[in-house]
Motif scaffolding. Structure first.
Motif, PDB file in Angstrom:
ATOM      1  N   CYS A   1       0.944  -1.328   0.162  1.00  0.00           N
ATOM      2  CA  CYS A   1      -0.004  -0.021  -0.042  1.00  0.00           C
ATOM      3  C   CYS A   1       0.795   1.548  -0.003  1.00  0.00           C
TER       4      CYS A   1
ATOM      5  N   HIS B   1       0.539  -7.306   1.024  1.00  0.00           N
ATOM      6  CA  HIS B   1      -0.670  -7.765   1.454  1.00  0.00           C
ATOM      7  C   HIS B   1      -1.143  -8.934   0.998  1.00  0.00           C
TER       8      HIS B   1
ATOM      9  N   CYS C   1      -2.051   1.449   6.161  1.00  0.00           N
ATOM     10  CA  CYS C   1      -3.461   1.512   5.768  1.00  0.00           C
ATOM     11  C   CYS C   1      -4.426   0.932   6.854  1.00  0.00           C
TER      12      CYS C   1
ATOM     13  N   CYS D   1      -1.493  -3.109   9.081  1.00  0.00           N
ATOM     14  CA  CYS D   1      -0.628  -2.219   8.455  1.00  0.00           C
ATOM     15  C   CYS D   1      -0.371  -0.758   8.980  1.00  0.00           C
TER      16      CYS D   1
END
Ligand SMILES: [Zn+2]
Length: 500
Positions: A291, A303, A363, A360
């Motif tokens: 991200c 991810h 994000c 994360c």
């Protein structure tokens, strides 16, 4: 539950819940799909006394022997080995499925047949792209294409591309995952996509023409060609002010290269660009992405899609699964694939930060992530620099040295034998394009010192070339995938016999 809602739910689950859901899905997948219909795994599980019920928790997965690239390769006795890994449904088993009976009652037999066709009939194929081995076909059914589109659509979401963006796909046009994953990313996410086919199809000039007209917000492609394209565009004074994201795949990406691409984007009039990496491979039938993250912080990593597959990190020596955060080799098991299916597939790729389930930092998603750098086992080679012993050289590390060196643009590492004599010693030659007007003598010394600090070797020669020459060496516009590491060592032949 529809996939979008399912995805949102899977994005926010804690580790224990993800692992519990994966274990349940694995058990059903093995019991209903893989074991009845896979020649290879049906046999393997019988030989090891395993059944679907042997898998109560995710830890039980370690009872399944690994599958490697070599297991899929053709042998003289078994020239079509890949077929053993394709699921072939047994009509009698399918007819006994409860959902089959319900559907036949509600919708009729013709609809049941259609749904089996779309689930099991292979309709699409990609190939592995290993340097040495024969390409192996990997088959998709319509159901796999749906999952491919799901994973690809998520990539767009995780990269934070927007529906109104224009996506310029410069991956080489070929039956390879990267090109098609990107094609499906555009259609699945509803983003306007132009697929140029890469350097071999359209050439750098043709690709730049499209870059000028299309004015993409997002460009996605292989790092080597991306670098060439942006460098030449910058030299020609092209403006590409809309550019917000450069997404890379098919090769490793490190911080040095990210910075060089951001610098080139700034020359094109796009000073705020995210450079994001993706990781994927043929056998997974999907890829994973980073991200966006601030340039001065570490990446959040790749991810994963925990509803579509299980990623393990193992000790490459013992094969034991490692706890989160430990570096090791990546092993993949799909959770709903049809067509070609491999379980516990050893990728030969190493992740130095391991797997994490923590949310994360960029994000906030709690998807499992692979963090740190990925390196490939096939790029560690034994070299003979002296007559006494072989030396293991990690070319993954050499790539870092070259990408991180600020005065270097494109480059190529060439392996040769002294005098091209197969019985002679090995040599490493660095072909380098210098940038920013660096002094050759000084840069050569600096590079050699960097190589020694990181790898304890000195390259035998460093040769400086202009842009055009380095493009020719790498095969830009000629080969499908530009070459950064070439091995020109003649294969060792038996000792030449002198004529009597
Ligand atoms: Zn993230």
């Amino acid at each position: 539950m529809n996939r979008t809602r399912l995805q949102k739910r899977w994005q926010q689950l804690p580790e224990a819940a993800i692992r519990r859901l994966q274990a349940g899905q694995l058990r059903r997948y093995l019991g209903n799909v893989v074991l009845p219909f896979s020649a290879h795994y049906g046999r393997m599980f019988r030989e090891h006394g395993l059944s679907a019920d042997s898998f109560q928790t995710l830890e039980d997965l370690s009872r399944v022997p690994f599958t490697t690239k070599a297991d899929l390769l053709a042998t003289p006795e078994h020239p079509q080995r890949f077929k053993d890994f394709i699921l072939v449904p047994d009509q009698k088993v399918l007819a006994r499925r409860p959902e089959t009976i319900v559907r036949a009652l509600l919708q009729g037999k013709a609809r049941v047949r259609e749904s089996f066709e779309s689930e099991f009939r292979p309709v699409f194929v990609t190939f592995t792209t290993g340097r040495s081995a024969e390409p192996t076909p990997f088959f998709y059914t319509q159901r796999d294409l749906t999952h491919l589109a799901t994973a690809a659509g998520r990539m767009v979401e995780i990269c934070a591309a927007r529906r109104e963006d224009r996506l310029f796909n410069i991956f080489p046009f070929a039956p390879h995952l990267a090109f098609w994953f990107t094609h499906y990313a555009g259609t699945a996410a509803g983003v306007m996509t132009l697929s140029s086919g890469g350097g071999k199809v359209m050439g750098t000039d043709g690709t730049i023409r499209h870059l000028r007209k299309f004015k993409p917000e997002v460009i996605i492609g292989i790092p080597t060609f991306m670098y060439h394209l942006l460098r030449q565009a910058a030299e020609e004074g092209v403006r590409c002010e809309n550019l917000r994201q450069i997404v890379l795949g098919g090769e490793k990406v490190n911080d040095g290269l990210r910075q060089k691409l951001r610098d080139l984007a700034a020359e094109l009039g796009a000073p705020k660009v995210d450079v994001l990496a993706t990781y994927g491979f043929t056998e997974a039938k999907q890829a994973w992405s980073e991200c966006p993250f601030p340039h001065d912080q570490p990446s959040g990593g790749y991810h994963l899609h925990p509803d579509l597959g299980i990623m393990e990190v193992i000790d490459p020596k013992t094969g034991a699964p490692l706890p989160p955060g430990q570096p090791g080799e990546l092993v993949f098991t799909p959770l709903d694939a049809r067509g070609s299916v491999v379980l516990r597939y050893r990728t030969g790729d190493f992740i130095d930060g391991g797997l994490t389930y923590e949310a994360c930092p960029h994000c906030g998603r709690s998807l499992p992530r692979l963090v740190g750098n990925i390196s490939r086992r096939s790029e560690v080679k034994e070299m003979a620099f002296d007559k006494l012993k072989g030396t293991l050289v990690d070319f993954n590390e050499l790539e870092h040295v070259l990408d991180d060196a600020p005065q270097i643009g494109a480059w190529q590492v060439e392996l040769r034998k002294v005098n091209d004599d197969p019985l002679e010693l090995d040599e490493i030659i660095l072909h380098v394009q210098k940038i920013n007007g660096a002094d050759e003598t000084q840069l050569g010394r600096d590079l050699s010192a960097r190589c020694f600090t990181r790898l304890e070797i000195h390259p035998n020669r460093i040769q400086f070339h202009d842009t055009e020459h380095i493009r020719r060496l790498q095969g830009v516009g000629e080969v499908l995938k530009e070459q950064r590491l070439v091995d020109h060592r003649p294969a060792a032949n038996p000792l030449p016999v002198k004529a009597a």
